[in-house]
Design an enzyme around this catalytic site. Structure first.
Site, PDB file in Angstrom:
ATOM      1  N   LYS A 166      -0.928   0.680  -1.549  1.00 27.61           N
ATOM      2  CA  LYS A 166      -1.817  -0.145  -0.713  1.00 27.61           C
ATOM      3  C   LYS A 166      -1.315  -0.160   0.730  1.00 27.61           C
ATOM      4  O   LYS A 166      -2.098  -0.054   1.669  1.00 27.61           O
ATOM      5  CB  LYS A 166      -1.883  -1.576  -1.251  1.00 27.61           C
ATOM      6  CG  LYS A 166      -2.598  -1.716  -2.586  1.00 27.61           C
ATOM      7  CD  LYS A 166      -4.090  -1.512  -2.441  1.00 27.61           C
ATOM      8  CE  LYS A 166      -4.831  -1.615  -3.751  1.00 27.61           C
ATOM      9  NZ  LYS A 166      -6.199  -1.096  -3.702  1.00 27.61           N
ATOM     10  N   SER A 170      -4.051  -5.870  -0.910  1.00 25.13           N
ATOM     11  CA  SER A 170      -3.592  -6.876  -1.859  1.00 25.13           C
ATOM     12  C   SER A 170      -2.447  -7.678  -1.260  1.00 25.13           C
ATOM     13  O   SER A 170      -1.663  -7.158  -0.452  1.00 25.13           O
ATOM     14  CB  SER A 170      -3.102  -6.148  -3.113  1.00 25.13           C
ATOM     15  OG  SER A 170      -2.362  -7.018  -3.924  1.00 25.13           O
ATOM     16  N   TYR A 218       2.396   0.587  -6.892  1.00 28.17           N
ATOM     17  CA  TYR A 218       1.020   0.119  -6.623  1.00 28.17           C
ATOM     18  C   TYR A 218       0.948  -0.506  -5.224  1.00 28.17           C
ATOM     19  O   TYR A 218       0.095  -0.155  -4.404  1.00 28.17           O
ATOM     20  CB  TYR A 218       0.606  -0.893  -7.694  1.00 28.17           C
ATOM     21  CG  TYR A 218      -0.623  -1.696  -7.330  1.00 28.17           C
ATOM     22  CD1 TYR A 218      -1.865  -1.088  -7.207  1.00 28.17           C
ATOM     23  CD2 TYR A 218      -0.536  -3.074  -7.087  1.00 28.17           C
ATOM     24  CE1 TYR A 218      -2.993  -1.830  -6.856  1.00 28.17           C
ATOM     25  CE2 TYR A 218      -1.651  -3.816  -6.744  1.00 28.17           C
ATOM     26  CZ  TYR A 218      -2.873  -3.191  -6.625  1.00 28.17           C
ATOM     27  OH  TYR A 218      -3.984  -3.915  -6.269  1.00 28.17           O
TER      28      TYR A 218
END
Ligand code: NAD
Ligand code: UFG
Length: 346
Positions: free
Chosen positions: A152, A124, A148
């Protein structure tokens, strides 16, 4: 050629399945349905007059995952499964590291054990954090600001280490594309699949669509005092079918690398242009003819002013470029919303 798609029942998953089927691949879905339903897959089966083998399986279930690999002659994996809500990751980081990082480790171990070394991973733009320069290139500093994004980045690093490990000639040299998505919106033009968030949407496009359909009262624009052209946040919105086709292009690239060579490349998938929230609203109103009431509210914690990609690597390496414009993104979103006011329904 059989391609395992983890998280294949989710928003990006169903569109990626569609793109794979369109290009003659055979997708095999693994999903625990924690944030999706099987209905999206069923609708693709109907649309494409095909069947899609689907396993309701958590990627952390090593035994079941091994069985799935053994039952199918899998040539590559598109790994989309994971949790993705930034706010929730701050209040429940353990779930995020467990699902995203531990889940990926189980997948990678299984792939290594069974000799499958071709991987496309959904990373992302959030790994860049608040970018120092725009547009963002892949070699920009990585500075995720929430669990989050950290999850990643950790997965990206694990993948890089795997590829480094097999830099020397090895029978199963890893070939990995780390796709850094910018802001996927829209839906397939058929209107049969789309984004179906559980509860109130976190993201701006589904929120606008639900206001326009009368499900929600008004949009809150999070901040009108950013250093941008109109004070509202700027993002690089990309049509989800362009994104899905980017996965197929990445898969082709990975499959074209010589067996003994290992590779791990981070690649931006974006359009290269930024759109503000007010501009997005105005395009939506123009394309749909529906007025969307809004109010300004405080900035959302953790948000940044502007974020858009330099997508030139995807073009030179994968031969891929986004082709759908903002008008298509919003009209396809609206078609999906109008045809499916309750999403896939439960
Ligand atoms: P989504 O929630 O719609 O899809 C994710 C799918 O993974 C869901 O179907 C869910 O049920 C499944 N899943 C979650 N944990 C699982 C597990 N442990 N085992 C098996 N299945 C599991 O989300 P999406 O928008 O389709 O995103 C797909 C991927 O792309 C995610 O990894 C997300 O982090 C990443 N991503 C999304 C965006 C975005 O804006 N949508 C942006 C950047 C990156
Ligand atoms: N926004 C509003 N009101 C809303 C929702 C959003 O004004 O109700 C604004 C935000 O402040 C931001 C823009 O709309 O300026 C886009 O916000 P989104 O929540 O749609 O998207 P983000 O850029 O915040 O984040 C998304 C995903 C992340 C991913 C990131 C980069 O949610 O998981 O894109 O790919 F990491």
């Amino acid at each position: 050629m059989k391609i395992l798609v983890t998280g294949g029942a989710g928003y990006i998953g169903v569109h990626t399945i569609l793109a794979l089927v369109n290009e003659g691949y055979i997708p095999i879905v693994v999903d625990n349905l924690s944030n999706s339903s099987i209905e999206g897959i069923r609708r693709i089966e109907k649309l494409k007059n095909t069947t899609i083998k689907t396993y309701i399986c958590d990627i952390r279930d090593a035994e079941y995952l091994s069985q799935i690999f053994s039952e199918n002659d899998i040539q590559g994996v598109i790994h989309l499964a994971g949790l993705k809500a930034v706010g929730e990751s701050c209040s429940d980081p353990i779930s995020y590291y467990d699902n995203n990082v531990s889940g990926t480790l189980v997948l990678l171990k299984t792939m290594e054990k069974l000799g499958v070394a071709n991987l496309i991973f959904s990373s992302s733009a959030t790994v860049y954090g608040n970018p120092k320069t725009l547009p963002i290139k892949e070699d920009a500093k990585l500075f995720p600001t929430n669990p989050y994004g950290q999850s990643k980045l950790m997965i990206e690093k694990i993948c890089q280490d795997l590829a480094n490990k097999t830099k020397l000639a090895s029978k199963n040299a890893w070939k990995i594309a780390l796709l850094r998505y910018f802001n996927p919106i829209g839906a397939d033009k058929s209107g049969v699949v789309g984004e179906d968030p559980k509860g109130t949407p976190n993201n701006v496009m589904p929120y606008i669509a639900q206001v326009a359909s009368g499900k929600l009262e008004r949009l809150s624009i999070f901040g009108n005092d950013y250093p941008t052209k109109d004070g509202t946040g700027i993002r690089d919105y990309i049509h989800v079918m362009d994104l899905a086709e980017g996965h197929v292009a990445a898969l082709r690239w990975v499959l074209s690398i010589k067996p003994l060579i290992s590779e791990c490349r981070a690649i931006n998938l974006g359009t290269g242009s930024g759109t503000s929230v007010l501009e997005l609203l105005s395009i939506f109103e123009k394309e749909t003819g529906v007025k969307v009431p809004y109010v300004y509210s405080l900035r959302r914690s953790g948000d940044i002013a502007s974020c858009f990609a330099d997508p030139s690597l995807a073009h030179s390496l994968l031969g891929w470029k986004a082709s759908r414009n903002m008008a298509q993104m919003v009209s396809d979103t609206w078609r999906w919303q109008e045809q499916n006011p309750s999403g896939y329904g439960e």
